[in-house]
Design an enzyme around this catalytic site. Structure first.
Site, PDB file in Angstrom:
ATOM      1  N   VAL B  77       0.910  -0.924   0.127  1.00  0.00           N
ATOM      2  CA  VAL B  77       0.118   0.314   0.290  1.00  0.00           C
ATOM      3  C   VAL B  77       1.081   1.471  -0.142  1.00  0.00           C
ATOM      4  O   VAL B  77       1.920   1.362   0.837  1.00  0.00           O
ATOM      5  CB  VAL B  77      -0.663  -0.033   1.553  1.00  0.00           C
ATOM      6  CG1 VAL B  77      -2.115   1.405   1.526  1.00  0.00           C
ATOM      7  CG2 VAL B  77      -1.794  -1.503   1.328  1.00  0.00           C
ATOM      8  N   CYS B  78       0.410   2.218  -0.836  1.00  0.00           N
ATOM      9  CA  CYS B  78       1.702   3.189  -0.968  1.00  0.00           C
ATOM     10  C   CYS B  78       1.271   4.550   0.496  1.00  0.00           C
ATOM     11  O   CYS B  78       0.334   4.581   0.414  1.00  0.00           O
ATOM     12  CB  CYS B  78       1.275   4.408  -2.790  1.00  0.00           C
ATOM     13  SG  CYS B  78       1.765   5.820  -2.925  1.00  0.00           S
TER      14      CYS B  78
END
Lengths: 131, 119, 102
Positions: B77-78
């Protein structure tokens, strides 16, 4: 991959990354977050280029004033791209014309290509990131 | 073949995450590898363990978690997109990890193909 | 090695498929998925355009998306090939890279 460009003096992989921007800024976050990926991508020493087509050409429009909508004006960042050695910016001629724009309306120097020429360039890439 | 997958939309509102999941399942069934699944834009919301859809609906977050456990998937997940949307370590479902955008570029470099699922 | 393009919006509603066709070269593959599957159907305003595009491009439609929306492969124009997710995976593997027209 056999057709990935070899890096001079080393076996480190260099791929041709193209970021395709087809959405207008501010109405959605895609343009801003795409730019954030581009800036990070610059640190990886890949062969990076950016394409602006369809409403994506509006990302480069001069004179953006965002104070009235309460958002940050991120358009100056496009001018900083050359400091990151990202110099290949392509704009599709048909998209510009359809919107009554000329290169003079854009805030950075770009290469304007017709769709036929641009499609050749897109096909030559290794990784296409579209936002 | 090694596939990278980019998911740019959140669960339920858009089919993108469902499509990406079905693609991943089919790729694994064919013996391909998934190098990484990267969640960006509103796609970071797929990692929210507080997600609780109605009983008769699929739980997209749990589907990803289960697939990751079965196949040791690397699901990233960024961090920047996540922070912007309140997706932090404390609400991360099993199998998801928070990391930087460099992991997306790395996936582009290392995977044989990068497939983008978005709006 | 040709390029695979994916598009996921109905061509009856948006111009994404039109942009995709303008910027894809002959020999390219185009997969219609999610709401783009409506573009593969017979007797719509988009049918003729797609049949014409299929003359020098390979066009595919994702069967599960078609079925979910109440249509069968028989309702798809002859020029378009129906594939499942496994077929989608094969297409990605067979092409040089994938461009999503999101």
């Amino acid at each position: 991959m056999s057709d990935t460009q070899a890096n001079e003096g080393g076996d480190r992989k260099v791929k041709r990354f193209m970021f395709v921007n087809r959405k207008a800024p501010y109405g959605t976050i895609y343009a801003l977050e795409a730019l954030e990926v581009v800036l990070i991508g610059a640190a990886f020493d890949q062969d990076v280029s950016l394409v602006f087509a369809d409403d994506g050409v509006y990302q480069l429009k001069k004179g953006q004033q965002t104070k009235g909508i309460g958002q940050k004006n991120f358009s100056p960042t496009y001018r900083a791209l050359e400091d990151y050695d990202i110099e290949k910016l392509y704009v599709e001629r048909e998209s510009l014309q359809a919107r009554g724009l000329s290169p003079d309306d854009l805030l950075v120097p770009v290469r304007v290509l017709g769709s036929a020429e641009l499609s050749v360039l897109m096909d030559e890439q290794d990784v296409l990131l579209s936002f | 073949m090694k596939f990278g997958i980019l998911v740019n939309e959140g669960p339920y509102q858009h089919q993108a995450s469902d499509s990406a999941y079905q693609f991943a399942v089919a790729a694994l069934a064919k013996g391909h590898q998934i190098y990484r699944v990267f969640f960006y834009n509103d796609g970071v919301n797929n990692a929210n363990k507080l997600t609780e859809p109605p009983q008769d609906d699929r739980n997209i977050t749990r589907q990803w978690s289960t697939l990751a456990a079965e196949h040791r998937l690397d699901m990233v997940v960024c961090v920047a997109a996540g922070l912007r949307r309140g997706i932090k370590a404390e609400i991360l479902a099993p199998g998801f990890n928070i990391s930087g955008l460099g992991q997306l570029i790395q996936a582009g470099i290392e995977a044989d193909r990068l497939v983008v699922f978005g709006d | 090695m040709a390029v695979l393009h994916t598009t996921n919006k109905s061509p009856l509603q948006t111009r994404d498929l039109e942009s995709c066709l303008r910027l894809t070269r002959p020999g390219s593959g185009i997969l219609l998925m999610e709401d783009a599957v409506y573009g593969a159907l017979r007797s719509t305003e988009a049918s003729a355009r797609l049949a014409q595009a299929a003359k020098d491009r390979r066009i595919y439609v994702l069967g599960p998306d078609l079925a979910a929306r109440g249509f069968t492969p028989e309702e798809v124009i002859d020029e378009v090939e129906v594939v499942d997710y496994g077929g989608f995976v094969d297409l990605v593997a067979e092409h040089h890279h994938v461009q999503a027209w999101v």
